[in-house]
Design a protein around this motif. Structure first.
Motif: not given
Length: 223
Positions: A39-61
């Motif tokens: 299973v490939t896990i694919m974090p998204n950057n700017v999700p259109p339908h949800r509140p924006q992430p608190e952690a940065s893209s690099q931190q979530r990666k």
């Protein structure tokens, strides 16, 4: 001589802010039910339908990398984190479909909550033309769709046969009877903000990373 069947490629997208056992254990259960080898896990950057992430893209990666280290079931695809625009699932799946060709069985993993709100997604009706949808249970969410039209759409794509997922490029919706893990990133962030333990909710390396980088903590007011 029979043509060799291509393996089913499964992709699990989400914010993962942070990734937790609810994500990992649900997909591990799904993998057994749907005979998934990876299973490939694919974090998204700017999700259109949800509140924006608190952690940065690099931190979530990095948190995803820590969570899946040593587990051969999972791999990471960070392509969406390289975007500065909203991550529309249908556009990413079109890109992946073009990479793999028209015959590759492809599946996108979502939760029951996402299935119920699927009609709000960008070009949602095109999704099953690109892949199968594998749906994990979520506690507290309805089994049926909101209205008759959406239910008819679901009924026309439903399958309970795993072989359907492996023998066709897409077009099916598989409602997996995964355990309904009652864990959410929202609750985890709230617990961390209040200095409450999350050892049973988040893998230890991820929790260490969160504490090291002081994530999900309220910023004290300046005096």
């Amino acid at each position: 001589m029979a043509k060799q069947r291509l393996p089913l490629c499964a992709i699990y997208g989400g914010t993962f802010d942070p990734i937790h056992y609810g994500h990992l254990k649900s997909v591990e259960a799904l993998a057994k039910l749907a005979a998934l080898h990876q299973v490939t896990i694919m974090p998204n950057n700017v999700p259109p339908h949800r509140p924006q992430p608190e952690a940065s893209s690099q931190q979530r990666k990095e948190m995803v990398e820590l969570a899946i280290a040593g587990n051969p079931l999972f791999r990471l695809d960070a392509r969406e984190l390289q975007r500065s625009t909203p991550s529309y699932t249908v556009e990413t799946l079109e890109q992946i479909r073009a990479e793999h060709g028209p015959e590759q069985p492809l599946a996108f993993v979502i939760g029951q909550d996402s299935l119920l709100s699927l009609h709000h997604w960008h070009r949602w009706e095109a999704l099953t033309g690109l892949c199968h949808l594998l749906v994990c249970q979520r506690p507290g969410y309805a089994i049926a769709m909101d209205n008759a039209d959406q239910q008819r759409w679901l009924d026309s794509h439903l399958t309970s046969h795993v072989n359907d997922l492996h023998s066709a490029p897409g077009g099916k919706v598989f409602l997996a009877q995964t355990p309904p893990y009652d864990i959410s990133a929202t609750v985890i962030r709230q617990r961390l903000e209040n200095n409450l333990p999350c050892d049973d909710l988040v893998p230890a390396p991820v929790l260490e990373f969160i504490h090291l980088h002081h994530l999900y903590r309220s910023v004290p007011e300046a005096k």
